[in-house]
Structures are given as C-alpha cells and as structure tokens.
Scaffold this active site. Sequence first.
Site, PDB file in Angstrom:
ATOM      1  CB  ALA A   1      20.329  -3.630  11.436  1.00 30.87           C
TER       2      ALA A   1
ATOM      3  N   GLY B   1      17.491  -1.620  15.394  1.00 31.66           N
ATOM      4  CA  GLY B   1      16.672  -1.371  14.118  1.00 31.66           C
ATOM      5  C   GLY B   1      15.078  -1.692  14.331  1.00 31.66           C
TER       6      GLY B   1
ATOM      7  CD  GLU C   1      17.639   2.802  15.073  1.00 30.41           C
ATOM      8  OE1 GLU C   1      17.962   1.276  14.494  1.00 30.41           O
ATOM      9  OE2 GLU C   1      18.476   3.562  15.180  1.00 30.41           O
TER      10      GLU C   1
ATOM     11  CD  GLU D   1      21.546  -0.037  18.034  1.00 26.16           C
ATOM     12  OE1 GLU D   1      21.420   0.304  19.265  1.00 26.16           O
ATOM     13  OE2 GLU D   1      20.627   0.140  16.869  1.00 26.16           O
TER      14      GLU D   1
END
Length: 261
Positions: free
Chosen positions: A68, A112, A115, A135
Amino acid sequence: MADAYSTLLIERHADGYAVVTLNRPEALNALNTTLTGELGDFLESVADDDSVRCIVLTGSAKAFAAGADIKEMADQAYADMYRGNFFARAHDRVASFRKPIIAAVSGYALGGGCELAMLCDFIIASETAKFGQPEINLGVAPGIGGSQRLTRAVGKAKAMDMCLTGRMMDAAEAERAGLVSRVVASDALLDEARAAAAKIAGQSILAVMANKELVNAAFETTLAQGVVFERRLFHSLFAFDDQKEGMAAFVEKRKPAFTGR
Ligand code: CAA
C-alpha cells in the site's frame, strides 16, 4: 473500446484475455487510491464482457507492487481509514470477480502487493519474485487480507515468521510453501502467464467459473459440505450445451467449440 487509466496499462488479446499491468514505476507500483480504484473499475467494466474471459495481472520487472502507498497512508487518522473503509472496495471487487485472474509476479510483492497477488486465483512467479508482509516494520499489520490468506496458503509457521519478522520469501521458498503455482525464468514470465490465460480463455466460460467457485468454496466450507456442493455443481453442468459439446468433441476426436451456453 479505449481503456484509459493513469496507473494501469491494459492489453486486450484476441484469444479472449487481457493483461493488466500496474504502472506506477516511480513508487514501485505502490497501491494508492487511484490505482486500486482504477483496478476495481476495470474489473467491473469487463465483468460481463465475453471478450475478456481471463486476466493476467502483472507489474514491472522490479516490482509487482511494493505494498500500500505508505506516503498516502502515513497521515491518515482512524476516522479517515474507517470512513474510507481502507481498500475494502478494491479487495471486494477483486475477490468477487467471477473469471480467473492470474498474478504474474516479478520482483517485490510486499504488504498490499503480496495481498493483491494472493487475492488472484493463482500466482506464477519469476525467479526474482520476493514475497513478504513487512507491515510490522511500519508499526502496523496486514490490512488487505494478508494475515488470513498467507496463513491459509503457507500454514501458521511460515505466516507467523513472515508477519512477525517482516522477512521476505524468495520464489523457490514460495513455491515449496505452496504460495505460488509455478516459478519460471524472468524473461519467460509473461509468455507463461499469457499461455495459461489463453488456455483458460479457450475453455467453456461456464466450466471455468464453476471450477473457480468450487476451489474457492474449499476455504469456506467443511469437507463434507464442500463435497456436496461440488457434486451438485457438477450435476448442474450437464444442463449446459458446453458439456454436450466438450464430451462429443472428445468422442469424435476433434477440438470442442464452446459457446458459453
Ligand atoms: N509506498 C510508497 N512509496 C513506495 C513504497 C510504498 N509501499 N515502496 C517503495 N516506494 C517508493 C520509494 O519511496 C521510492 O520513492 P522515492 O524515489 O521518491 O524516494 C521509490 O518507490 C523506490 O523505492 P526505494 O528507493 O525504496 O527502492 P529500493 O530498491 O531501495 O527498495 C523496497 C525496494 C525494499 C521494496 C523498498 O522500497 C521498501 O521497503 N518499500 C516498502 C515496502 C513495505 O513496507 N510495504 C508494505 C506497505 S504497508 C501495507 O501494504 C499495508 C497493508 O497491508 C494494506
């Protein structure tokens, strides 16, 4: 039809699939609001488009996606994340897409990015691929399903190791652990993914969607429920012309001509 996106490159192929390339090279394809919104919009635009029966999702040689977008997220307050329902829309659009999405991963697939790759139906990795949920290094935790999908894919030991230490898994380890379906040389990655997409796009779209639904059901049901669901769906496929065509073609020693009916 023109596909005009600022963070995605779209190639549509005559054999019935599209290659979607994440294209934010300046940020190693970090997932920001624009990119995830555009990806969701593209998937919605082809959901009922019979000329796109499979998708290849890829990034650059250096990064599938490095997570992200940390710069976009850094100053967000809880109220912003909660009201914006951080990436839920993009997650749900990818997760609910009924046709197959193949992730073709080269370089970093982190946070992300890992993911997003796991949200796809299977991952073909180049030898340079690196997967991770780092993260924890940022004082947070996975937020787009990583802790759940990684654990289901590779088991508790490796998922816990990766989430708690933030270490990366290389392509060979990812294949051994069951996170990726195949590892290929870097320069063969897109050809391999395109060939898989063309193969899928040439099948009965009804059988393709049924197979995807069945494998996904294995994550949501008990074995007994899943087997009953499979049996019923298998029986129901005999209502379609494509089952008659597929079996007749086998008996007549010819290629089937599926119509999606
Ligand atoms: N968000 C925003 N920008 C990012 C980014 C990210 N996730 N990852 C890389 N970039 C940017 C860098 O800031 C840099 O930009 P500038 O040139 O403007 O400084 C550019 O991309 C190139 O990156 P690096 O210079 O860092 O490249 P490198 O080769 O030295 O390192 C890397 C590569 C190891 C992947 C490193 O960039 C990195 O660690 N990135 C962050 C990985 C990460 O922590 N991902 C998880 C994000 S949180 C998340 O995803 C939460 C969630 O689950 C929802």
